[in-house]
Motif scaffolding. Sequence first.
Motif, short mmCIF file in Angstrom:
data_model
loop_
_atom_site.label_atom_id
_atom_site.label_comp_id
_atom_site.label_asym_id
_atom_site.label_seq_id
_atom_site.Cartn_x
_atom_site.Cartn_y
_atom_site.Cartn_z
N GLY A 48 71.45 -20.43 -75.02
CA GLY A 48 71.80 -19.12 -75.56
C GLY A 48 73.24 -18.70 -75.34
N LEU A 49 73.84 -19.12 -74.23
CA LEU A 49 75.21 -18.71 -73.95
C LEU A 49 76.20 -19.25 -74.97
CD1 LEU A 49 75.80 -18.86 -70.08
CD2 LEU A 49 75.71 -16.85 -71.55
N ASP B 221 72.28 -18.16 -65.77
CA ASP B 221 71.21 -17.91 -66.72
C ASP B 221 70.16 -19.00 -66.54
OD1 ASP B 221 69.62 -17.25 -68.90
OD2 ASP B 221 70.96 -18.19 -70.36
N ASP C 287 75.39 -21.49 -67.64
CA ASP C 287 74.16 -21.76 -68.36
C ASP C 287 73.35 -22.84 -67.65
OD1 ASP C 287 72.22 -21.82 -70.30
OD2 ASP C 287 73.60 -22.16 -71.96
N PRO D 240 78.82 -22.42 -71.15
CA PRO D 240 77.57 -22.62 -71.88
C PRO D 240 77.15 -24.07 -72.00
CG PRO D 240 79.37 -22.33 -73.42
CD PRO D 240 79.97 -22.24 -72.04
N LEU E 18 71.57 -11.20 -79.41
CA LEU E 18 72.61 -11.74 -78.55
C LEU E 18 73.99 -11.45 -79.12
CD1 LEU E 18 71.53 -15.26 -77.21
CD2 LEU E 18 72.17 -13.25 -75.87
N SER F 252 70.06 -22.84 -68.70
CA SER F 252 68.98 -22.88 -69.68
C SER F 252 69.36 -23.90 -70.75
CB SER F 252 68.77 -21.49 -70.28
OG SER F 252 67.60 -21.44 -71.04
N SER G 215 72.13 -11.57 -68.34
CA SER G 215 73.17 -12.25 -67.56
C SER G 215 74.55 -11.79 -68.01
CB SER G 215 73.06 -13.77 -67.72
OG SER G 215 71.85 -14.27 -67.18
N THR H 57 69.13 -14.33 -70.76
CA THR H 57 70.48 -14.71 -71.21
C THR H 57 71.30 -13.46 -71.51
OG1 THR H 57 69.70 -16.79 -72.16
CG2 THR H 57 71.81 -15.95 -72.95
N ARG H 58 70.74 -12.57 -72.28
CA ARG H 58 71.49 -11.36 -72.61
C ARG H 58 71.79 -10.54 -71.36
NH1 ARG H 58 71.04 -6.63 -77.18
NH2 ARG H 58 72.73 -5.42 -76.28
#
Length: 250
Positions: A51-52, A130, A44, A93, A206, A46, A26, A23-24
């Motif tokens: 996480g986004l 991600d 996103d 996200p 993050l 995921s 990305s 995620t980070r």
Amino acid sequence: MDGTKGGGEIYAVVGGVGGAGATRLSVEFAATLARDGRDVAVVDASFSTQGLAAFVPERIEPDVTRVLTEDRPLAEAETRLGLDLAGSVTVAPARTPFERLARAKTSECARRLAERLSAATERYDAVLVDVPPVGANQSVAAVTAADAVALVVPDAERGSDAVPRMCDRLADVDAAVDTVVANAAREDRVVEAADAVVPTGETEALSAAPAAVEPTEFAVAVASAVETLTGVDLDLPEPESSSMTDYLPG
């Protein structure tokens, strides 16, 4: 990627294991491309970790799962980050209750995700996705729709063990790993299969991302990884003390 808006490519950034930092990275990859004047979207896939959503502090409505379950345009879930860069970073996200999360993982929603990613390339120079360790419909849709796949693993034994396992899994769905990124690397590198190496930054949180917006040692390594994945030469300033060879595998 030719550097002109629209007609961009899709890059799946896949976590080889949980907590690999996909995620980070990305977002760091997107910010790096934006530094070079490109407009980039990060989508996103995921859905479980979401996480986004950390990059959009206000209410997220609709999120990417509602877009998919209700067959709505991806643009409705997009938020442009307030970064002072030559280009832009926009995120789509996931922020969803469990009931909709389950519905968003159906094969029909996976098909819609692939369609939305393809359509987004007409509005952005690059679309990054991600992706969690591949094991659900939306992950399969993302890697099969992608023009190139980066496999992110921690530079540790568990990361090294994950590389062949995840390469085999992608091959099972007619996809392939194009670039292996060893993340949070320290002096003694472990993942010998890495095509790109990103060292541990000053912080791995993050909330500190994107950090690769200034010409730092960390940014140099991220830029090298982006160039390896995308095949483009980025025209970015480097810190005077940096040496790109410090961040190349080998």
